[in-house]
Design an enzyme around this catalytic site. Sequence first.
Site, PDB file in Angstrom:
ATOM      1  N   ASN B  81      -1.420   1.338   7.511  1.00  0.00           N
ATOM      2  CA  ASN B  81      -1.288   2.791   7.537  1.00  0.00           C
ATOM      3  C   ASN B  81      -1.550   3.446   6.189  1.00  0.00           C
ATOM      4  O   ASN B  81      -1.185   4.596   5.971  1.00  0.00           O
ATOM      5  CB  ASN B  81       0.092   3.186   8.068  1.00  0.00           C
ATOM      6  CG  ASN B  81       0.417   2.474   9.356  1.00  0.00           C
ATOM      7  OD1 ASN B  81       1.253   1.567   9.381  1.00  0.00           O
ATOM      8  ND2 ASN B  81      -0.295   2.814  10.422  1.00  0.00           N
ATOM      9  N   ILE B  89      -1.711   8.105   3.095  1.00  0.00           N
ATOM     10  CA  ILE B  89      -0.713   7.462   3.952  1.00  0.00           C
ATOM     11  C   ILE B  89      -0.693   8.122   5.317  1.00  0.00           C
ATOM     12  O   ILE B  89      -0.669   9.353   5.423  1.00  0.00           O
ATOM     13  CB  ILE B  89       0.696   7.578   3.321  1.00  0.00           C
ATOM     14  CG1 ILE B  89       0.696   6.973   1.908  1.00  0.00           C
ATOM     15  CG2 ILE B  89       1.739   6.894   4.194  1.00  0.00           C
ATOM     16  CD1 ILE B  89       1.908   7.330   1.086  1.00  0.00           C
ATOM     17  N   CYS B  90      -0.719   7.310   6.361  1.00  0.00           N
ATOM     18  CA  CYS B  90      -0.624   7.845   7.717  1.00  0.00           C
ATOM     19  C   CYS B  90       0.817   7.709   8.181  1.00  0.00           C
ATOM     20  O   CYS B  90       1.263   6.642   8.579  1.00  0.00           O
ATOM     21  CB  CYS B  90      -1.555   7.073   8.657  1.00  0.00           C
ATOM     22  SG  CYS B  90      -1.489   7.689  10.344  1.00  0.00           S
ATOM     23  N   LEU B  91       1.546   8.800   8.068  1.00  0.00           N
ATOM     24  CA  LEU B  91       2.969   8.783   8.418  1.00  0.00           C
ATOM     25  C   LEU B  91       3.290  10.139   9.041  1.00  0.00           C
ATOM     26  O   LEU B  91       2.998  11.175   8.442  1.00  0.00           O
ATOM     27  CB  LEU B  91       3.800   8.530   7.147  1.00  0.00           C
ATOM     28  CG  LEU B  91       5.305   8.397   7.293  1.00  0.00           C
ATOM     29  CD1 LEU B  91       5.669   7.261   8.241  1.00  0.00           C
ATOM     30  CD2 LEU B  91       5.958   8.172   5.938  1.00  0.00           C
ATOM     31  N   LEU B 124      -5.131   3.311   9.176  1.00  0.00           N
ATOM     32  CA  LEU B 124      -6.047   3.917   8.224  1.00  0.00           C
ATOM     33  C   LEU B 124      -6.858   2.819   7.555  1.00  0.00           C
ATOM     34  O   LEU B 124      -7.927   3.045   7.027  1.00  0.00           O
ATOM     35  CB  LEU B 124      -5.265   4.678   7.146  1.00  0.00           C
ATOM     36  CG  LEU B 124      -5.053   6.167   7.348  1.00  0.00           C
ATOM     37  CD1 LEU B 124      -4.268   6.749   6.196  1.00  0.00           C
ATOM     38  CD2 LEU B 124      -6.366   6.900   7.514  1.00  0.00           C
TER      39      LEU B 124
END
Lengths: 333, 157
Positions: B81, B89-91, B124
């Site tokens: 991620n 950052i994929c959050l 990601l």
Amino acid sequence: MANQTEAGPRKRKAVDGELGVDAVTIMETNQLPAEEEDAIDSNPNNNSVGAGASGTHEVFPEEYEWSCFRDAEIMQQQAAIREEAIKVPYVRDKEPLSALAAEFELGSSILKEKIRLLGEQYTALRRTRGDGNCFYRSFMFAYLEHILETQDISEVERINGNVEQCKLTLQSLGYTEFTYEDFFSIFKEQLESVLQGKETSISTEELLSRSRDQFVSDYVVMFFRFVTSGEIRKRAEFFEPFITGLTNTSVEQFCKSSVEPMGEECDHVHIIALSDALGVAIRVVYLDRSSCDNGPVAVNHHDFIPAASADGSTEPFVTLLYRPGHYDILYRR
Amino acid sequence: MQASRARLFKEYKEVQREKSADPDIQLVCDDSNIFKWTALIKGPSETPYEGGVFQLAFSIPEQYPLLPPQVRFLTKIFHPNVHFKTGEICLDILKNAWSPAWTLQSVCRAIIALMAHPEPDSPLNCDSGNLLRSGDIRGYQSMARMYTRLAAIPKKG
């Protein structure tokens, strides 16, 4: 070790290029030869992946773009929706109910009949922006406008008590005070200033312009979100069955993902919680195509009466019009 | 702008006060700009990131805390991620699930939790995500550990 490092690249042909480029980048930029050797030893295949893939690497940036495409597309669409929404103010001018009739002129006969019936009880509506905050925004304006018009000081004192209670609720739930206090004080400021006869007093026009101001308006919406979330978590046992039925998540998760973030739409659960927490009754009038097979068309409404005053004597002064997916403010005759 | 500054100042004071409370996170505000922060976070134990120290860069929008801070890894990390090149950052809480109830400190905690619990279905970093999705846990772990050693473990001496 050797097995799995071999299996990895073979299975994932399409992305070898990415991996290869990364591995090469690291080799080039690394400043620690000793550690580099060490790392490569523990992963003997790494070198060959890098070398083998470098020839095809030009194909793969596209591959990479594709993997991000969904996110980018969603964000683009969201931006387009926002742009569309920004064209109308958060809270619009009051309109006669005939404006609604005009909108549905070519609509279903049930809707037209319902709008006619609405006209018997209500004179006007005030639309709000459809940005997922419309319930809270409508409630904010309707409530503050009511206080401004009635100058009901005892109601202000009563709600101030509830607001203090909500603060304590959040505190006891473990929220950090500085995360919510600003939102509370902006709401209390608005409440204070709709009462007349002070230096800080404001007119309906000023209330309208504040409700259209991004900062004030969003801070008050966020205040309601905190209050709603606190009430749901405080009475988690009561709300749990509704939430499970609605989203199949835990109460905490629901509050984090469907109550606290801006733009998350309001459902019955939220309205019950907000009405209970602040002790304000809310009437929601439903304008949809539902009808009864036997008998005349009627406009349904539901009164959310706060739990604390369950004797039913509370007549809601906040009236909202619900059309599937959206809330506006209604004005009574 | 004024509101975000005031809020960040409160966070700054809280960070000073709670310095020892969370030894895995070290949040530092830029000397001259309260809208720029960096954090050093420790890789969680029993993960391939254990022993590493990862640097995060925070860029805070003027509408904070109504809008989330932008956070990215400055330290190279191999994680499904996290974008391998940009550190993005994929959050969810940094995007649509953000709310002002979060703080810079709790965002760091969420990122540490993400390091321990990667979500390979919204990658990601596709290489990393695919390793996990194909069940090649050891492959993922050895890659992640390698990059931790290469990039996140401070030089000795």
